[in-house]
Design a protein around this motif. Structure first.
Motif, PDB file in Angstrom:
ATOM      1  N   ALA A  26       0.832  -1.206   0.000  1.00  0.00           N
ATOM      2  CA  ALA A  26       0.000   0.000   0.000  1.00  0.00           C
ATOM      3  C   ALA A  26       0.866   1.256   0.000  1.00  0.00           C
ATOM      4  O   ALA A  26       0.562   2.232  -0.695  1.00  0.00           O
ATOM      5  CB  ALA A  26      -0.919  -0.005   1.218  1.00  0.00           C
ATOM      6  N   VAL A  27       1.960   1.208   0.766  1.00  0.00           N
ATOM      7  CA  VAL A  27       2.858   2.374   0.791  1.00  0.00           C
ATOM      8  C   VAL A  27       3.459   2.595  -0.595  1.00  0.00           C
ATOM      9  O   VAL A  27       3.532   3.722  -1.093  1.00  0.00           O
ATOM     10  CB  VAL A  27       3.975   2.174   1.842  1.00  0.00           C
ATOM     11  CG1 VAL A  27       4.997   3.303   1.767  1.00  0.00           C
ATOM     12  CG2 VAL A  27       3.384   2.079   3.241  1.00  0.00           C
ATOM     13  N   LEU A  28       3.870   1.466  -1.240  1.00  0.00           N
ATOM     14  CA  LEU A  28       4.451   1.578  -2.586  1.00  0.00           C
ATOM     15  C   LEU A  28       3.439   2.167  -3.573  1.00  0.00           C
ATOM     16  O   LEU A  28       3.755   3.116  -4.318  1.00  0.00           O
ATOM     17  CB  LEU A  28       4.914   0.196  -3.076  1.00  0.00           C
ATOM     18  CG  LEU A  28       5.426   0.170  -4.514  1.00  0.00           C
ATOM     19  CD1 LEU A  28       6.845   0.709  -4.600  1.00  0.00           C
ATOM     20  CD2 LEU A  28       5.356  -1.241  -5.104  1.00  0.00           C
ATOM     21  N   ALA A  29       2.221   1.625  -3.589  1.00  0.00           N
ATOM     22  CA  ALA A  29       1.230   2.069  -4.584  1.00  0.00           C
ATOM     23  C   ALA A  29       0.734   3.484  -4.273  1.00  0.00           C
ATOM     24  O   ALA A  29       0.516   4.285  -5.195  1.00  0.00           O
ATOM     25  CB  ALA A  29       0.071   1.083  -4.639  1.00  0.00           C
ATOM     26  N   ASN A  30       0.554   3.803  -2.984  1.00  0.00           N
ATOM     27  CA  ASN A  30       0.206   5.193  -2.644  1.00  0.00           C
ATOM     28  C   ASN A  30       1.317   6.144  -3.101  1.00  0.00           C
ATOM     29  O   ASN A  30       1.044   7.238  -3.616  1.00  0.00           O
ATOM     30  CB  ASN A  30       0.023   5.343  -1.126  1.00  0.00           C
ATOM     31  CG  ASN A  30      -1.340   4.884  -0.645  1.00  0.00           C
ATOM     32  OD1 ASN A  30      -2.125   4.329  -1.408  1.00  0.00           O
ATOM     33  ND2 ASN A  30      -1.630   5.105   0.633  1.00  0.00           N
ATOM     34  N   SER A  31       2.573   5.712  -2.910  1.00  0.00           N
ATOM     35  CA  SER A  31       3.701   6.551  -3.338  1.00  0.00           C
ATOM     36  C   SER A  31       3.693   6.725  -4.852  1.00  0.00           C
ATOM     37  O   SER A  31       4.050   7.803  -5.364  1.00  0.00           O
ATOM     38  CB  SER A  31       5.031   5.935  -2.888  1.00  0.00           C
ATOM     39  OG  SER A  31       5.033   5.767  -1.487  1.00  0.00           O
ATOM     40  N   LEU A  32       3.291   5.667  -5.566  1.00  0.00           N
ATOM     41  CA  LEU A  32       3.144   5.794  -7.024  1.00  0.00           C
ATOM     42  C   LEU A  32       2.153   6.911  -7.350  1.00  0.00           C
ATOM     43  O   LEU A  32       2.406   7.739  -8.245  1.00  0.00           O
ATOM     44  CB  LEU A  32       2.677   4.457  -7.619  1.00  0.00           C
ATOM     45  CG  LEU A  32       2.210   4.498  -9.076  1.00  0.00           C
ATOM     46  CD1 LEU A  32       3.339   4.900 -10.011  1.00  0.00           C
ATOM     47  CD2 LEU A  32       1.635   3.131  -9.488  1.00  0.00           C
ATOM     48  N   GLY A  33       1.048   6.943  -6.618  1.00  0.00           N
ATOM     49  CA  GLY A  33       0.057   8.008  -6.837  1.00  0.00           C
ATOM     50  C   GLY A  33       0.644   9.387  -6.580  1.00  0.00           C
ATOM     51  O   GLY A  33       0.409  10.330  -7.349  1.00  0.00           O
ATOM     52  N   VAL A  34       1.433   9.503  -5.510  1.00  0.00           N
ATOM     53  CA  VAL A  34       2.057  10.794  -5.194  1.00  0.00           C
ATOM     54  C   VAL A  34       3.048  11.190  -6.295  1.00  0.00           C
ATOM     55  O   VAL A  34       3.121  12.359  -6.703  1.00  0.00           O
ATOM     56  CB  VAL A  34       2.753  10.726  -3.814  1.00  0.00           C
ATOM     57  CG1 VAL A  34       3.557  11.984  -3.546  1.00  0.00           C
ATOM     58  CG2 VAL A  34       1.715  10.510  -2.713  1.00  0.00           C
ATOM     59  N   LEU A  35       3.814  10.206  -6.792  1.00  0.00           N
ATOM     60  CA  LEU A  35       4.772  10.487  -7.872  1.00  0.00           C
ATOM     61  C   LEU A  35       4.046  10.962  -9.135  1.00  0.00           C
ATOM     62  O   LEU A  35       4.508  11.883  -9.819  1.00  0.00           O
ATOM     63  CB  LEU A  35       5.597   9.231  -8.190  1.00  0.00           C
ATOM     64  CG  LEU A  35       6.638   8.822  -7.148  1.00  0.00           C
ATOM     65  CD1 LEU A  35       7.205   7.439  -7.480  1.00  0.00           C
ATOM     66  CD2 LEU A  35       7.775   9.849  -7.089  1.00  0.00           C
ATOM     67  N   ILE A  36       2.918  10.330  -9.452  1.00  0.00           N
ATOM     68  CA  ILE A  36       2.134  10.728 -10.637  1.00  0.00           C
ATOM     69  C   ILE A  36       1.662  12.178 -10.492  1.00  0.00           C
ATOM     70  O   ILE A  36       1.765  12.985 -11.425  1.00  0.00           O
ATOM     71  CB  ILE A  36       0.932   9.767 -10.829  1.00  0.00           C
ATOM     72  CG1 ILE A  36       1.431   8.409 -11.306  1.00  0.00           C
ATOM     73  CG2 ILE A  36      -0.093  10.353 -11.797  1.00  0.00           C
ATOM     74  CD1 ILE A  36       0.355   7.319 -11.280  1.00  0.00           C
ATOM     75  N   VAL A  37       1.152  12.513  -9.294  1.00  0.00           N
ATOM     76  CA  VAL A  37       0.684  13.883  -9.051  1.00  0.00           C
ATOM     77  C   VAL A  37       1.847  14.876  -9.151  1.00  0.00           C
ATOM     78  O   VAL A  37       1.724  15.946  -9.767  1.00  0.00           O
ATOM     79  CB  VAL A  37       0.006  13.964  -7.664  1.00  0.00           C
ATOM     80  CG1 VAL A  37      -0.136  15.400  -7.213  1.00  0.00           C
ATOM     81  CG2 VAL A  37      -1.360  13.287  -7.719  1.00  0.00           C
ATOM     82  N   ALA A  38       2.994  14.504  -8.565  1.00  0.00           N
ATOM     83  CA  ALA A  38       4.166  15.396  -8.616  1.00  0.00           C
ATOM     84  C   ALA A  38       4.611  15.600 -10.065  1.00  0.00           C
ATOM     85  O   ALA A  38       4.939  16.722 -10.480  1.00  0.00           O
ATOM     86  CB  ALA A  38       5.298  14.817  -7.778  1.00  0.00           C
ATOM     87  N   PHE A  39       4.617  14.523 -10.851  1.00  0.00           N
ATOM     88  CA  PHE A  39       4.988  14.640 -12.271  1.00  0.00           C
ATOM     89  C   PHE A  39       4.019  15.584 -13.000  1.00  0.00           C
ATOM     90  O   PHE A  39       4.441  16.467 -13.757  1.00  0.00           O
ATOM     91  CB  PHE A  39       4.978  13.258 -12.924  1.00  0.00           C
ATOM     92  CG  PHE A  39       5.150  13.292 -14.424  1.00  0.00           C
ATOM     93  CD1 PHE A  39       6.385  13.573 -14.988  1.00  0.00           C
ATOM     94  CD2 PHE A  39       4.071  13.068 -15.269  1.00  0.00           C
ATOM     95  CE1 PHE A  39       6.544  13.622 -16.369  1.00  0.00           C
ATOM     96  CE2 PHE A  39       4.218  13.116 -16.651  1.00  0.00           C
ATOM     97  CZ  PHE A  39       5.455  13.399 -17.196  1.00  0.00           C
ATOM     98  N   GLY A  40       2.717  15.405 -12.750  1.00  0.00           N
ATOM     99  CA  GLY A  40       1.723  16.270 -13.388  1.00  0.00           C
ATOM    100  C   GLY A  40       1.938  17.735 -13.015  1.00  0.00           C
ATOM    101  O   GLY A  40       1.849  18.626 -13.864  1.00  0.00           O
ATOM    102  N   MET A  41       2.265  17.992 -11.740  1.00  0.00           N
ATOM    103  CA  MET A  41       2.483  19.377 -11.310  1.00  0.00           C
ATOM    104  C   MET A  41       3.700  19.985 -12.003  1.00  0.00           C
ATOM    105  O   MET A  41       3.693  21.169 -12.371  1.00  0.00           O
ATOM    106  CB  MET A  41       2.614  19.441  -9.785  1.00  0.00           C
ATOM    107  CG  MET A  41       1.291  19.247  -9.056  1.00  0.00           C
ATOM    108  SD  MET A  41       1.446  19.260  -7.253  1.00  0.00           S
ATOM    109  CE  MET A  41       1.798  20.989  -6.927  1.00  0.00           C
ATOM    110  N   VAL A  42       4.752  19.186 -12.182  1.00  0.00           N
ATOM    111  CA  VAL A  42       5.946  19.699 -12.881  1.00  0.00           C
ATOM    112  C   VAL A  42       5.607  20.001 -14.346  1.00  0.00           C
ATOM    113  O   VAL A  42       6.014  21.035 -14.893  1.00  0.00           O
ATOM    114  CB  VAL A  42       7.113  18.690 -12.770  1.00  0.00           C
ATOM    115  CG1 VAL A  42       8.265  19.098 -13.687  1.00  0.00           C
ATOM    116  CG2 VAL A  42       7.599  18.592 -11.332  1.00  0.00           C
ATOM    117  N   VAL A  43       4.839  19.105 -14.988  1.00  0.00           N
ATOM    118  CA  VAL A  43       4.440  19.341 -16.381  1.00  0.00           C
ATOM    119  C   VAL A  43       3.629  20.640 -16.485  1.00  0.00           C
ATOM    120  O   VAL A  43       3.891  21.492 -17.349  1.00  0.00           O
ATOM    121  CB  VAL A  43       3.620  18.150 -16.931  1.00  0.00           C
ATOM    122  CG1 VAL A  43       2.964  18.502 -18.265  1.00  0.00           C
ATOM    123  CG2 VAL A  43       4.521  16.933 -17.099  1.00  0.00           C
TER     124      VAL A  43
END
Lengths: 301, 301
Positions: free
Chosen positions: A254-271
């Motif tokens: 769950a920590v790994l997959a939640n972190s994946l979600g956070v990484l996706i959001v961070a990537f979107g914010m940088v874009v």
């Protein structure tokens, strides 16, 4: 959410926030005093070499490299989740076929899509001839679209093999809407911005729509990914019924997959940060410069 | 995702896409030939009254009214879902207390937030004195923030009363991140853009960050809403175990709540469309006009 908007900031040669690319500056900064549109040639070496004038480029590439690092992190994270925690991959209607779904959607609809969207912002692409970069933009987006469609096939096949209905959840509604809008956007983009038969007036009219729809599709993709990861974790981390720790105990998966979600959001914010900064906009993306030679004529030059 | 970006489109008095607000046009269109900044007074009646010149304003208000209609639809839809399908409201740690959560988050973090974000784009607000509209922008955002925090309290209380852990799901991570960023954004916005002690250079530096972060928060809010609606429907529409039709049979409640998700996404797209169109940007939001008199000085005038 501007990819190639309709405006340009005002600045002078001494304005510190403009890119130090010599005569590119005047175009990038949209001077309205020049009676004739200027041809833009990229030659960074002709610019003053002072470190302070290089600062805006360094800032751009810092964000761009952060975006690339987040891209790699997203793909690695979703691959590790599917392979290590969900058992790996197959194409046989089993749960292993489903595992292609998150990998292909994150890689296609988020990572490749986001990188394709910011392509024109990279100063290295600011040559006089935009055509090669338009083709690369279209190719990256086509690859992203194909991966997304294969990712949808993976989950449809899995559902059909297990007699599970398709397209009932809000996650699926948002995901299919994102992919459908993406397909329409790609075909419309090809017809309007690459093929020579489309009139310039149509390009000028549809450019803001293309930019707005591009950002909206990325937002939809991110919402679909977040809801999909969330849904999958509730499905597979049930605690007592299947021998796993429950989601609400936050086991390592769950920590790994939640972190994946956070990484996706961070990537979107940088874009979105890169797209929203007009100082990083390709000089000839201004509307008055949109009357470029279309595909076939450029090819014949 | 531009709320009040750093640029302005080029146009002339005859350019058909500029707002027909008389001498406002020159400011809105960012003419760089004027040696002195102009004072902007709104007097739509002084503009030529031709229907063709009113077209841009009609187009803006069409989108704006669509945004307002979608706002009402979102609030009605989430209230009907919570009251008619989920049993109504209470504040006693039961599921009825949870029902405040979707209502307050959708109303605060999406609807009020989105309407506060586009406030400066409404031509009626383009008076010479920006202060009343800045205060209304801040007040709308504060109300949105308060509703969001009360919405979070509702779900924390419900979880605590039922011994359910807090903040384990990806939905909760994204939602709490959106609210925390919103709180930081509001306090920073107050300190930088309203209080007189902040230097103009800081305002110019932080305006693009405020705009980018504002759009990012709305994207995060929408992702949190989509994942939350999706999660709730899987929780409550379990089929055999609680006498409801399962989610995958798409009972009426599922159609209603999925439609709420679609309405939220449509509202977000309209907000981003309004924010991304620089022709609809408040004239004095250009960076060279950001040296306005801060709060206390304006009040004393």
């Amino acid at each position: 959410m501007q990819q190639g908007g309709s405006s340009s900031p005002s600045c002078s040669a001494s304005t510190p926030h403009c890119f130090p690319l010599g005569h590119l500056n005047a175009a990038a900064c949209g001077s309205e005093t020049s009676p004739e549109p200027q041809k833009h040639e990229v030659n960074a070496h002709s610019a003053p070499a002072g470190l302070s004038r290089m600062r805006p480029i360094i800032i751009f590439y810092t964000w761009y490299l952060l975006g690339l690092a987040l891209s790699v992190a997203c793909v690695v994270c979703v691959c590790v989740w599917s392979s290590k925690w969900r058992g790996g991959f197959a194409w046989n209607g089993s749960g292993l076929q489903f595992n292609w779904h998150p990998v292909l959607m994150v890689t296609g609809l988020v990572v490749l899509y986001g990188n394709g969207a910011v392509l024109y912002r990279v100063p290295l692409t600011w040559g006089q001839n935009k055509l090669p970069w338009k083709l690369l933009h279209a190719a990256l987006m086509l690859l992203a679209l194909i991966l997304s469609i294969v990712g949808l096939c993976a989950v449809f096949d899995f559902h059909n093999a297990n007699k599970t209905p398709n397209l009932y959840s809000l996650h699926s509604w948002i995901g299919i809407a994102a992919t459908a809008l993406f397909a329409i956007q790609w075909v419309a983009g090809l017809a309007v911005f690459l093929l020579p038969c489309s009139p310039i007036s149509l390009r000028i009219l549809l450019k803001p729509v293309h930019v707005w729809m591009g950002g909206s599709i990325l937002s939809l993709s991110i919402a679909a990914c977040i809801s999909g990861i969330n849904e999958k974790l509730f499905f597979v981390l049930k605690g007592n019924t299947n021998g796993t720790l429950p989601y609400n105990a936050l086991p390592p998966e769950a920590v790994l997959a939640n972190s994946l979600g956070v990484l996706i959001v961070a990537f979107g914010m940088v874009v979105f940060l890169i797209l929203s900064n007009h100082k990083w906009q390709r000089p000839d993306s201004r509307p008055e410069d949109m009357a470029y030679t279309p595909l076939l004529q450029e090819e014949s030059e």
